[in-house]
Motif scaffolding. Structure first.
Motif, PDB file in Angstrom:
ATOM      1  N   VAL A 142       4.445  39.496 -62.087  1.00 24.52           N
ATOM      2  CA  VAL A 142       5.255  38.300 -61.009  1.00 24.52           C
ATOM      3  C   VAL A 142       6.115  37.845 -60.527  1.00 24.52           C
ATOM      4  O   VAL A 142       6.591  37.208 -62.059  1.00 24.52           O
ATOM      5  CB  VAL A 142       3.903  37.339 -60.643  1.00 24.52           C
ATOM      6  CG1 VAL A 142       3.828  36.712 -59.654  1.00 24.52           C
ATOM      7  CG2 VAL A 142       2.699  37.871 -60.670  1.00 24.52           C
ATOM      8  N   ILE A 143       7.086  37.865 -59.579  1.00 24.09           N
ATOM      9  CA  ILE A 143       8.807  37.081 -59.532  1.00 24.09           C
ATOM     10  C   ILE A 143       8.590  36.064 -58.317  1.00 24.09           C
ATOM     11  O   ILE A 143       7.309  36.497 -57.038  1.00 24.09           O
ATOM     12  CB  ILE A 143       9.295  38.096 -59.952  1.00 24.09           C
ATOM     13  CG1 ILE A 143      10.943  37.627 -59.814  1.00 24.09           C
ATOM     14  CG2 ILE A 143       9.473  39.339 -58.192  1.00 24.09           C
ATOM     15  CD1 ILE A 143      12.405  38.701 -59.360  1.00 24.09           C
ATOM     16  N   THR A 144       8.609  35.046 -58.590  1.00 26.64           N
ATOM     17  CA  THR A 144       9.555  33.924 -57.215  1.00 26.64           C
ATOM     18  C   THR A 144      10.657  34.320 -57.519  1.00 26.64           C
ATOM     19  O   THR A 144      11.168  33.469 -57.954  1.00 26.64           O
ATOM     20  CB  THR A 144       8.447  32.558 -57.484  1.00 26.64           C
ATOM     21  OG1 THR A 144       9.122  32.411 -58.900  1.00 26.64           O
ATOM     22  CG2 THR A 144       7.307  32.647 -58.363  1.00 26.64           C
ATOM     23  N   ARG A 192      12.860  45.204 -47.664  1.00 26.55           N
ATOM     24  CA  ARG A 192      13.726  45.243 -48.357  1.00 26.55           C
ATOM     25  C   ARG A 192      13.588  44.160 -49.795  1.00 26.55           C
ATOM     26  O   ARG A 192      14.513  45.204 -50.356  1.00 26.55           O
ATOM     27  CB  ARG A 192      15.273  44.614 -47.254  1.00 26.55           C
ATOM     28  CG  ARG A 192      16.244  43.949 -47.830  1.00 26.55           C
ATOM     29  CD  ARG A 192      17.263  45.780 -47.438  1.00 26.55           C
ATOM     30  NE  ARG A 192      18.533  45.055 -47.999  1.00 26.55           N
ATOM     31  CZ  ARG A 192      19.734  44.740 -47.751  1.00 26.55           C
ATOM     32  NH1 ARG A 192      18.993  44.737 -47.016  1.00 26.55           N
ATOM     33  NH2 ARG A 192      20.123  45.090 -48.323  1.00 26.55           N
ATOM     34  N   LEU A 193      13.337  43.749 -49.736  1.00 29.88           N
ATOM     35  CA  LEU A 193      12.480  43.201 -50.906  1.00 29.88           C
ATOM     36  C   LEU A 193      12.781  43.522 -52.042  1.00 29.88           C
ATOM     37  O   LEU A 193      12.648  44.186 -53.270  1.00 29.88           O
ATOM     38  CB  LEU A 193      12.216  41.839 -50.955  1.00 29.88           C
ATOM     39  CG  LEU A 193      12.621  40.235 -50.171  1.00 29.88           C
ATOM     40  CD1 LEU A 193      12.053  39.257 -50.522  1.00 29.88           C
ATOM     41  CD2 LEU A 193      13.989  39.947 -51.232  1.00 29.88           C
ATOM     42  N   LEU A 194      11.514  44.283 -51.589  1.00 24.10           N
ATOM     43  CA  LEU A 194      10.540  45.265 -53.024  1.00 24.10           C
ATOM     44  C   LEU A 194      12.079  46.750 -53.206  1.00 24.10           C
ATOM     45  O   LEU A 194      11.968  46.421 -54.074  1.00 24.10           O
ATOM     46  CB  LEU A 194       9.413  45.881 -52.252  1.00 24.10           C
ATOM     47  CG  LEU A 194       8.304  45.380 -51.814  1.00 24.10           C
ATOM     48  CD1 LEU A 194       6.796  45.719 -50.574  1.00 24.10           C
ATOM     49  CD2 LEU A 194       7.571  44.444 -53.186  1.00 24.10           C
ATOM     50  N   GLY A 218       9.748  48.349 -57.546  1.00 21.38           N
ATOM     51  CA  GLY A 218       8.658  47.947 -57.684  1.00 21.38           C
ATOM     52  C   GLY A 218       7.491  48.736 -56.736  1.00 21.38           C
ATOM     53  O   GLY A 218       7.929  48.371 -55.051  1.00 21.38           O
ATOM     54  N   ASP A 219       6.155  48.973 -56.914  1.00 23.23           N
ATOM     55  CA  ASP A 219       5.146  49.254 -56.126  1.00 23.23           C
ATOM     56  C   ASP A 219       4.330  48.110 -55.910  1.00 23.23           C
ATOM     57  O   ASP A 219       3.224  47.639 -56.048  1.00 23.23           O
ATOM     58  CB  ASP A 219       4.237  50.177 -56.969  1.00 23.23           C
ATOM     59  CG  ASP A 219       3.546  49.498 -58.188  1.00 23.23           C
ATOM     60  OD1 ASP A 219       3.982  48.664 -59.056  1.00 23.23           O
ATOM     61  OD2 ASP A 219       2.810  50.293 -58.589  1.00 23.23           O
ATOM     62  N   GLY A 220       5.222  46.875 -55.277  1.00 23.21           N
ATOM     63  CA  GLY A 220       4.823  45.627 -54.952  1.00 23.21           C
ATOM     64  C   GLY A 220       4.347  44.885 -53.804  1.00 23.21           C
ATOM     65  O   GLY A 220       4.655  45.717 -53.261  1.00 23.21           O
ATOM     66  N   ARG A 221       3.614  44.077 -53.376  1.00 29.26           N
ATOM     67  CA  ARG A 221       3.347  43.000 -52.250  1.00 29.26           C
ATOM     68  C   ARG A 221       4.252  41.710 -52.040  1.00 29.26           C
ATOM     69  O   ARG A 221       3.746  41.194 -52.984  1.00 29.26           O
ATOM     70  CB  ARG A 221       2.189  43.762 -52.209  1.00 29.26           C
ATOM     71  CG  ARG A 221       1.151  44.694 -52.340  1.00 29.26           C
ATOM     72  CD  ARG A 221       1.749  45.620 -50.990  1.00 29.26           C
ATOM     73  NE  ARG A 221       0.369  46.347 -50.725  1.00 29.26           N
ATOM     74  CZ  ARG A 221      -0.583  46.954 -50.695  1.00 29.26           C
ATOM     75  NH1 ARG A 221      -1.517  45.307 -50.009  1.00 29.26           N
ATOM     76  NH2 ARG A 221      -0.972  47.725 -50.823  1.00 29.26           N
ATOM     77  N   VAL A 222       4.259  41.203 -51.373  1.00 30.07           N
ATOM     78  CA  VAL A 222       4.583  40.187 -50.823  1.00 30.07           C
ATOM     79  C   VAL A 222       4.297  39.359 -50.327  1.00 30.07           C
ATOM     80  O   VAL A 222       3.319  39.433 -49.182  1.00 30.07           O
ATOM     81  CB  VAL A 222       6.178  40.186 -49.873  1.00 30.07           C
ATOM     82  CG1 VAL A 222       7.202  38.830 -49.264  1.00 30.07           C
ATOM     83  CG2 VAL A 222       7.395  41.585 -50.880  1.00 30.07           C
ATOM     84  N   PHE A 223       3.641  37.761 -50.252  1.00 31.29           N
ATOM     85  CA  PHE A 223       3.777  36.398 -49.516  1.00 31.29           C
ATOM     86  C   PHE A 223       5.090  35.779 -49.521  1.00 31.29           C
ATOM     87  O   PHE A 223       5.671  35.619 -50.897  1.00 31.29           O
ATOM     88  CB  PHE A 223       2.702  36.314 -50.359  1.00 31.29           C
ATOM     89  CG  PHE A 223       2.163  34.589 -49.953  1.00 31.29           C
ATOM     90  CD1 PHE A 223       0.656  35.022 -49.201  1.00 31.29           C
ATOM     91  CD2 PHE A 223       2.841  33.539 -49.739  1.00 31.29           C
ATOM     92  CE1 PHE A 223       0.575  33.756 -48.363  1.00 31.29           C
ATOM     93  CE2 PHE A 223       2.041  32.335 -49.574  1.00 31.29           C
ATOM     94  CZ  PHE A 223       1.421  32.658 -48.297  1.00 31.29           C
ATOM     95  N   VAL A 245       6.756  37.840 -55.132  1.00 36.61           N
ATOM     96  CA  VAL A 245       6.014  39.072 -55.182  1.00 36.61           C
ATOM     97  C   VAL A 245       4.519  39.276 -56.800  1.00 36.61           C
ATOM     98  O   VAL A 245       4.921  38.991 -57.719  1.00 36.61           O
ATOM     99  CB  VAL A 245       7.190  39.660 -55.672  1.00 36.61           C
ATOM    100  CG1 VAL A 245       6.885  41.077 -55.347  1.00 36.61           C
ATOM    101  CG2 VAL A 245       8.190  39.554 -54.359  1.00 36.61           C
ATOM    102  N   GLY A 246       3.896  39.801 -56.690  1.00 35.90           N
ATOM    103  CA  GLY A 246       3.015  40.534 -56.983  1.00 35.90           C
ATOM    104  C   GLY A 246       3.617  42.389 -56.853  1.00 35.90           C
ATOM    105  O   GLY A 246       3.320  43.284 -56.389  1.00 35.90           O
ATOM    106  N   PHE A 247       2.828  42.666 -58.279  1.00 33.65           N
ATOM    107  CA  PHE A 247       3.546  44.079 -58.369  1.00 33.65           C
ATOM    108  C   PHE A 247       2.149  44.546 -59.487  1.00 33.65           C
ATOM    109  O   PHE A 247       1.108  43.895 -59.645  1.00 33.65           O
ATOM    110  CB  PHE A 247       4.256  44.728 -60.418  1.00 33.65           C
ATOM    111  CG  PHE A 247       5.675  44.330 -58.837  1.00 33.65           C
ATOM    112  CD1 PHE A 247       6.118  44.513 -58.208  1.00 33.65           C
ATOM    113  CD2 PHE A 247       6.421  42.978 -59.750  1.00 33.65           C
ATOM    114  CE1 PHE A 247       7.803  44.303 -57.744  1.00 33.65           C
ATOM    115  CE2 PHE A 247       7.591  42.907 -59.035  1.00 33.65           C
ATOM    116  CZ  PHE A 247       8.400  42.624 -57.803  1.00 33.65           C
ATOM    117  N   GLY A 248       1.930  45.714 -59.284  1.00 33.84           N
ATOM    118  CA  GLY A 248       0.724  46.748 -60.469  1.00 33.84           C
ATOM    119  C   GLY A 248      -0.883  45.512 -59.795  1.00 33.84           C
ATOM    120  O   GLY A 248      -0.429  45.819 -58.864  1.00 33.84           O
TER     121      GLY A 248
END
Length: 390
Positions: free
Chosen positions: A242-244, A87-89, A94-99, A259-262
């Protein structure tokens, strides 16, 4: 209150001082202290209680989840964390991944490690802004540009170079091909709700693109609808690397996100980072309820409307102590002509309103996103007397 205060002082470390109010319960945008006095909550747990207090959607989601599966650790996966990440992505586009983490400071710790992991040994420093706040753990504190809370804990073992917030010239001079990342808040929260000048984030994006540094945006306070859009950077048309996130996402339950992108989406390898409680099923269920409710109840539009009414009402008071209003949506600072924010906070509390003296000359307002125009108007109506008392 007096008995509970004495017990608090006897049992707790003194870093918070003695809070002036002991709260017992809440409903909607109102809270009651242990003596039964009611207050309109205009600080929302420091921009955390997005749905106010005891919201039925949040109560139902948390109750159902804690009665099903409360904890797994990161040794096992569960559906709420996957649903929330997806949901956050989707919202971030974006084409990101979540931690997942437990708090904002931990999200910034993860972001700092992430950019260092990707940068390699040739990029030896990071850039942050004077007046910034990124957290109180040692890595996040190293990035924080408030000398009063930073310097007592130095040295940090990190090369962080601070620049004037809002100055494109200073940022361009500081960021070279040896810089790993630039950490910025779209609006400086603890600095007094100070928005970035128009075009500043776009300039930061260009500078990072030209030098290969990562642009990290700290939306711990500004994210999750606080300014009338899901994430403040979206209004600027700027995409971070990157977004926090944290605070309002959990609606009162502890959760943080990096969340990091690319290339930053996959910079962490197995074992590079971890969190025992990060992505806890109950916190993830709460966050999903927050996002669903903001969407279903049209709160983004309401945040903009009520926030503008609140700001306009404060300005219309014409009181000599009011120098202006900063911020957007339901994240505002009433700027004072004298350093009397603490007195305003106390006078507001006596009148039944909870606000926050975020700086000596600035009073922060960050009410629940569900606040109505009538509730906001009640504060505006009481404000002249509050200011005169202060």
């Amino acid at each position: 209150m007096s008995d509970l205060s004495a017990r608090f002082e006897a049992a707790m470390m003194p870093n918070y001082g003695l809070p002036p109010v002991a709260l017992a319960r809440g409903e909607g945008c109102r809270v009651w202290d242990v003596d039964g006095k009611a207050y309109l909550d205009l600080i929302g747990g420091i921009a955390v209680s997005a749905l106010g207090h005891a919201h039925p959607a949040l109560v139902a989601a948390v109750s159902a989840q804690v009665g099903t599966l409360a904890h797994t650790s990161n040794l096992f996966l569960h559906e709420p964390e996957v649903l929330l990440a997806e949901r956050l992505l989707q919202l971030l586009g974006g084409d990101g991944r979540v931690f997942f983490t437990n708090s904002g400071t931990e999200a910034n710790e993860a972001a700092y490690k992430l950019v260092r992991r990707h940068a390699g040994p040739d990029r030896t420093y990071v850039v942050a802004a004077e007046g910034s706040f990124h957290g109180r753990t040692m890595g996040a504190l190293a990035l924080t540009g408030k000398t009063s809370i930073r310097e007592p804990f130095a040295p940090f073992g990190a090369d962080v170079r601070f620049v004037t917030y809002g100055s494109e010239e200073a940022l361009r001079a500081a960021v070279t091909e040896e810089c790993a990342a630039v950490f910025l808040e779209p609006t400086q929260g603890e600095g007094g709700v100070v928005p970035a000048p128009e075009g500043y984030l776009a300039a930061a994006r260009r500078i990072c693109d030209e030098t290969g540094a990562a642009l990290v945006l700290d939306e711990i306070q500004s994210g999750i609808g606080r300014t009338g859009v899901w994430f403040q950077h979206q209004r600027e048309g700027v995409r971070p690397d990157v977004i926090t996130l944290a605070k309002g996402l959990g609606g009162g339950l502890p959760i943080g996100v990096c969340v990091g992108f690319g290339p930053y989406a996959t910079a962490f390898g197995k074992g590079d980072h971890g969190s025992t409680f990060g992505g806890n099923p109950v916190s993830c269920a709460a966050a999903l309820a927050v996002l669903d409710t903001i969407d279903k109840e049209g709160l983004l539009e309401s945040v903009g409307t009520v926030g503008d009414l609140l700001a306009a009402g404060i300005t219309r008071t014409g009181h000599p102590l009011v120098a202006g209003v900063r911020g957007s949506g339901l994240w505002r600072a009433m700027v004072l002509s004298e350093p009397k924010a603490a007195a305003v906070e106390a006078a507001a509390r006596d009148a039944g309103f909870l606000v926050n003296a975020v700086q000596p000359d600035a009073v922060r307002l960050a009410p629940p996103l569900i606040i109505t125009s009538e509730e906001a108007a009640s504060f505006v109506a009481a404000l002249p007397e509050i200011l005169s008392k202060a």
